[in-house]
Design a protein around this motif. Structure first.
Motif, PDB file in Angstrom:
ATOM      1  N   TYR A 106       0.829  -1.209   0.000  1.00  0.00           N
ATOM      2  CA  TYR A 106       0.000   0.000   0.000  1.00  0.00           C
ATOM      3  C   TYR A 106       0.863   1.259   0.000  1.00  0.00           C
ATOM      4  CZ  TYR A 106      -3.883   3.074   1.224  1.00  0.00           C
ATOM      5  OH  TYR A 106      -4.826   4.067   1.230  1.00  0.00           O
ATOM      6  N   GLU A 107       1.894   1.275   0.822  1.00  0.00           N
ATOM      7  CA  GLU A 107       2.774   2.439   0.923  1.00  0.00           C
ATOM      8  C   GLU A 107       3.600   2.653  -0.349  1.00  0.00           C
ATOM      9  OE1 GLU A 107       2.941   4.691   3.451  1.00  0.00           O
ATOM     10  OE2 GLU A 107       1.321   3.655   4.496  1.00  0.00           O
ATOM     11  N   SER A 108       3.757   1.605  -1.170  1.00  0.00           N
ATOM     12  CA  SER A 108       4.528   1.751  -2.408  1.00  0.00           C
ATOM     13  C   SER A 108       3.768   2.546  -3.477  1.00  0.00           C
ATOM     14  CB  SER A 108       4.906   0.380  -2.969  1.00  0.00           C
ATOM     15  OG  SER A 108       3.780  -0.280  -3.507  1.00  0.00           O
ATOM     16  N   ILE A 109       2.474   2.731  -3.276  1.00  0.00           N
ATOM     17  CA  ILE A 109       1.656   3.531  -4.200  1.00  0.00           C
ATOM     18  C   ILE A 109       1.870   5.000  -3.849  1.00  0.00           C
ATOM     19  CG2 ILE A 109      -0.701   4.055  -4.966  1.00  0.00           C
ATOM     20  CD1 ILE A 109      -1.452   1.196  -4.027  1.00  0.00           C
ATOM     21  N   PRO A 110       2.139   5.851  -4.827  1.00  0.00           N
ATOM     22  CA  PRO A 110       2.293   7.286  -4.509  1.00  0.00           C
ATOM     23  C   PRO A 110       1.072   7.796  -3.735  1.00  0.00           C
ATOM     24  CG  PRO A 110       2.887   6.858  -6.788  1.00  0.00           C
ATOM     25  CD  PRO A 110       2.303   5.585  -6.250  1.00  0.00           C
ATOM     26  N   GLU A 111       1.322   8.579  -2.703  1.00  0.00           N
ATOM     27  CA  GLU A 111       0.258   9.018  -1.797  1.00  0.00           C
ATOM     28  C   GLU A 111      -0.933   9.646  -2.528  1.00  0.00           C
ATOM     29  OE1 GLU A 111      -0.287  11.494   2.359  1.00  0.00           O
ATOM     30  OE2 GLU A 111       1.724  11.202   1.523  1.00  0.00           O
ATOM     31  N   GLU A 112      -0.653  10.444  -3.544  1.00  0.00           N
ATOM     32  CA  GLU A 112      -1.748  11.109  -4.268  1.00  0.00           C
ATOM     33  C   GLU A 112      -2.589  10.125  -5.087  1.00  0.00           C
ATOM     34  OE1 GLU A 112       1.854  11.101  -6.843  1.00  0.00           O
ATOM     35  OE2 GLU A 112       1.524  11.695  -4.767  1.00  0.00           O
ATOM     36  N   ALA A 113      -2.088   8.927  -5.292  1.00  0.00           N
ATOM     37  CA  ALA A 113      -2.813   7.929  -6.088  1.00  0.00           C
ATOM     38  C   ALA A 113      -3.354   6.773  -5.251  1.00  0.00           C
ATOM     39  CB  ALA A 113      -1.897   7.383  -7.183  1.00  0.00           C
ATOM     40  N   ARG A 114      -3.103   6.771  -3.945  1.00  0.00           N
ATOM     41  CA  ARG A 114      -3.543   5.657  -3.094  1.00  0.00           C
ATOM     42  C   ARG A 114      -5.057   5.593  -2.992  1.00  0.00           C
ATOM     43  NH1 ARG A 114       0.473   6.807   1.636  1.00  0.00           N
ATOM     44  NH2 ARG A 114       2.322   6.221   0.469  1.00  0.00           N
ATOM     45  N   PRO A 115      -5.604   4.429  -3.265  1.00  0.00           N
ATOM     46  CA  PRO A 115      -7.058   4.278  -3.108  1.00  0.00           C
ATOM     47  C   PRO A 115      -7.416   4.120  -1.629  1.00  0.00           C
ATOM     48  CG  PRO A 115      -6.092   2.200  -3.778  1.00  0.00           C
ATOM     49  CD  PRO A 115      -4.965   3.213  -3.781  1.00  0.00           C
ATOM     50  N   VAL A 116      -8.646   4.405  -1.282  1.00  0.00           N
ATOM     51  CA  VAL A 116      -9.098   4.165   0.082  1.00  0.00           C
ATOM     52  C   VAL A 116      -9.147   2.661   0.316  1.00  0.00           C
ATOM     53  CG1 VAL A 116     -10.378   6.335   0.246  1.00  0.00           C
ATOM     54  CG2 VAL A 116     -11.544   4.266  -0.522  1.00  0.00           C
ATOM     55  N   LYS A 117      -8.876   2.251   1.539  1.00  0.00           N
ATOM     56  CA  LYS A 117      -8.838   0.826   1.862  1.00  0.00           C
ATOM     57  C   LYS A 117     -10.230   0.223   2.049  1.00  0.00           C
ATOM     58  CE  LYS A 117      -4.355   0.790   4.167  1.00  0.00           C
ATOM     59  NZ  LYS A 117      -3.657   0.464   5.430  1.00  0.00           N
ATOM     60  N   GLU A 118     -11.198   1.044   2.384  1.00  0.00           N
ATOM     61  CA  GLU A 118     -12.534   0.569   2.718  1.00  0.00           C
ATOM     62  C   GLU A 118     -13.406   0.440   1.470  1.00  0.00           C
ATOM     63  OE1 GLU A 118     -11.102   3.288   4.156  1.00  0.00           O
ATOM     64  OE2 GLU A 118     -10.422   2.309   5.993  1.00  0.00           O
ATOM     65  N   GLN A 119     -13.008  -0.455   0.587  1.00  0.00           N
ATOM     66  CA  GLN A 119     -13.748  -0.750  -0.633  1.00  0.00           C
ATOM     67  C   GLN A 119     -13.292  -2.120  -1.118  1.00  0.00           C
ATOM     68  OE1 GLN A 119     -12.567   1.434  -4.214  1.00  0.00           O
ATOM     69  NE2 GLN A 119     -10.724   2.125  -3.140  1.00  0.00           N
ATOM     70  N   PRO A 120     -14.034  -2.762  -1.990  1.00  0.00           N
ATOM     71  CA  PRO A 120     -13.564  -4.046  -2.520  1.00  0.00           C
ATOM     72  C   PRO A 120     -12.266  -3.893  -3.317  1.00  0.00           C
ATOM     73  CG  PRO A 120     -15.918  -3.819  -2.858  1.00  0.00           C
ATOM     74  CD  PRO A 120     -15.406  -2.478  -2.400  1.00  0.00           C
ATOM     75  N   PHE A 121     -11.404  -4.904  -3.197  1.00  0.00           N
ATOM     76  CA  PHE A 121     -10.180  -5.018  -3.982  1.00  0.00           C
ATOM     77  C   PHE A 121     -10.239  -6.335  -4.737  1.00  0.00           C
ATOM     78  CE2 PHE A 121      -8.793  -1.527  -1.509  1.00  0.00           C
ATOM     79  CZ  PHE A 121      -7.655  -0.999  -2.097  1.00  0.00           C
ATOM     80  N   TYR A 122      -9.805  -6.313  -5.978  1.00  0.00           N
ATOM     81  CA  TYR A 122      -9.946  -7.445  -6.885  1.00  0.00           C
ATOM     82  C   TYR A 122      -8.591  -8.022  -7.274  1.00  0.00           C
ATOM     83  CZ  TYR A 122     -14.647  -5.582  -7.372  1.00  0.00           C
ATOM     84  OH  TYR A 122     -15.921  -5.134  -7.118  1.00  0.00           O
ATOM     85  N   HIS A 123      -8.541  -9.348  -7.322  1.00  0.00           N
ATOM     86  CA  HIS A 123      -7.374 -10.074  -7.814  1.00  0.00           C
ATOM     87  C   HIS A 123      -7.654 -10.396  -9.275  1.00  0.00           C
ATOM     88  CE1 HIS A 123      -5.830 -10.999  -3.697  1.00  0.00           C
ATOM     89  NE2 HIS A 123      -7.107 -10.853  -3.410  1.00  0.00           N
ATOM     90  N   LEU A 124      -6.751  -9.992 -10.164  1.00  0.00           N
ATOM     91  CA  LEU A 124      -6.958 -10.182 -11.601  1.00  0.00           C
ATOM     92  C   LEU A 124      -5.835 -11.010 -12.215  1.00  0.00           C
ATOM     93  CD1 LEU A 124      -7.545  -6.456 -12.691  1.00  0.00           C
ATOM     94  CD2 LEU A 124      -9.269  -8.076 -11.926  1.00  0.00           C
TER      95      LEU A 124
END
Length: 108
Positions: free
Chosen positions: A39-57
């Motif tokens: 999660y921290e490896s994503i640039p802060e301005e692009a980080r999605p909120v954690k409280e939503q579904p996340f998908y494995h593709l």
């Protein structure tokens, strides 16, 4: 604890809103369930909120095939009608029809 209903389903073909890749969903987490390091490896301005579904593709782009972990806010349905060519698809899915793959397995 708030419940989050997934917008997309297993076997559905989706594409990323910002990056040039698409894939087929093989698992869904009701909210973020990866490592803090990821999660921290994503640039802060692009980080999605954690409280939503996340998908494995099972994902693909012009150069490679890989597994991606993507927030719901960064996905959209792919209506191209084109299958995904990821080499692991036959291990999990059957026929491709109407933008989705049939599941090879039964969920509990």
């Amino acid at each position: 604890m708030q419940q989050h209903r997934a917008k997309y389903h297993l076997g559905q073909v989706v594409k990323h809103r910002k990056h040039p890749f698409r894939g087929v969903i093989f698992d869904v987490d009701p909210e973020f369930s990866n490592t803090e390091e990821w999660y921290e490896s994503i640039p802060e301005e692009a980080r999605p909120v954690k409280e939503q579904p996340f998908y494995h593709l099972l994902a693909e782009n012009d150069q490679s095939f890989y597994v991606a972990y993507v927030s719901e806010q960064n996905l959209m349905a792919d209506y191209s009608g084109e299958p995904v060519d990821h080499p692991d698809i036959p291990d999990l899915f059957g026929a491709f029809e109407d933008g989705s793959y049939e599941l090879h397995f039964q969920l509990n």
